[in-house]
Write an enzyme that holds these catalytic residues in place. Structure first.
Site, mmCIF file in Angstrom:
data_model
loop_
_atom_site.group_PDB
_atom_site.id
_atom_site.type_symbol
_atom_site.label_atom_id
_atom_site.label_comp_id
_atom_site.label_asym_id
_atom_site.label_seq_id
_atom_site.Cartn_x
_atom_site.Cartn_y
_atom_site.Cartn_z
ATOM 1 N N LYS A 94 1.377 -7.747 -1.601
ATOM 2 C CA LYS A 94 0.670 -7.061 -0.526
ATOM 3 C C LYS A 94 1.342 -7.403 0.797
ATOM 4 C CE LYS A 94 -4.242 -6.351 0.086
ATOM 5 N NZ LYS A 94 -5.527 -7.023 0.003
HETATM 6 C C1 E4P Z 1 -8.027 -4.623 0.435
HETATM 7 O O1 E4P Z 1 -7.056 -4.699 -0.265
HETATM 8 C C2 E4P Z 1 -8.506 -5.704 1.282
HETATM 9 O O2 E4P Z 1 -8.405 -6.930 0.605
HETATM 10 C C3 E4P Z 1 -9.917 -5.583 1.740
HETATM 11 O O3 E4P Z 1 -10.502 -4.385 1.460
HETATM 12 C C4 E4P Z 1 -10.006 -6.099 3.129
HETATM 13 O O4 E4P Z 1 -11.156 -5.813 3.775
HETATM 14 P P1 E4P Z 1 -12.542 -6.546 3.693
HETATM 15 O O5 E4P Z 1 -12.312 -7.960 3.236
HETATM 16 O O6 E4P Z 1 -13.074 -6.489 5.078
HETATM 17 O O7 E4P Z 1 -13.327 -5.747 2.705
#
Ligand code: E4P
Length: 226
Positions: A94
């Protein structure tokens, strides 16, 4: 539409796999803070979990692991990504959607290391991600909506643009906060949603269902006494 679990907790992964049939996992540094574990520990747990379930590549069960967000030059992101990808055949790296992140992702994809370009908040960012051939793009919804933005058109446009050009990058709708967003994503034709276990559970809950069970239980019990 596929469901990914957004969690770094291997117990939640097991629960969601058994009970919601999840197709993959996404992790992020905030989750590490919540569960109080280092990324190296979580990577080991998730690598063991995937191999323990017989998954031998990221096509079968992709697990996105985020690079250290302190890294802001492509060379460092690239090296870190290679280190992460080497830990499990199921790992997808990522990478944040910055210019340097995109340079690293382009090089990694050319070498067969699959990437999930994250922290995407605009249509033009999503186009850049598809053009470099990333495996996944993660447009965020909840963060934008927290600031009063309406995200339906933003997401719908990304799905449409990808269709127009037959881009192969799969769209992971991220930072999902409600069953409505899950349904919207499916209506648009997004490939995947990723959300927490709580949101996944809430999305199959409706108070009328509970009401209906109580209502039918009363009838059932009355008839039973006849
Ligand atoms: C997506 O890959 C992210 O990890 C995630 O959705 C981040 O956002 P959040 O932790 O605010 O849901």
């Amino acid at each position: 539409m596929k469901y990914f679990l957004d969690s770094s907790d291997v117990n939640e992964v097991e629960y969601a796999f058994q009970n919601f049939g999840i197709d993959g996992v996404t992790t992020n540094p905030r989750q590490l803070k919540v569960i109080g574990k280092k990324e190296s520990e979580v990577m080991k747990e998730l690598a063991d979990w995937t191999s323990g379930h017989g998954f031998t590549d990221s096509g079968q069960f992709p697990v996105s692991i985020e690079v250290d967000p302190n890294l802001n030059q492509w060379e460092a992101i690239y090296q870190e990504a290679k280190r992460i990808a080497g830990q499990s055949p199921c790992f997808i790296v990522k990478i944040p959607c910055t210019e340097q992140g995109l340079i690293a992702a382009r090089k990694l994809e050319k070498e067969g290391i699959r990437t999930n370009v994250t922290l995407v908040f605009s249509r033009s960012q999503a186009i850049a991600v598809a053009r470099l051939g990333a495996k996944f793009v993660s447009p965020f919804v909840g963060w934008k909506e927290n600031y009063g933005e309406d995200t339906f058109d933003y997401l719908n446009d990304i799905v449409q643009i990808y269709k127009n050009y037959d881009y192969k990058t799969e769209i992971i709708v991220a930072a999902v906060r409600s069953g409505k967003v899950i349904a919207d994503a499916a209506k648009m034709g997004a490939d995947i949603v990723t959300c927490s276990l709580d949101i996944m559970k809430n999305s199959v809950y409706h108070p009328f269902t509970d009401y209906g069970i109580r209502f039918f239980t009363d009838s059932w019990n009355e008839v039973k006494q006849l």
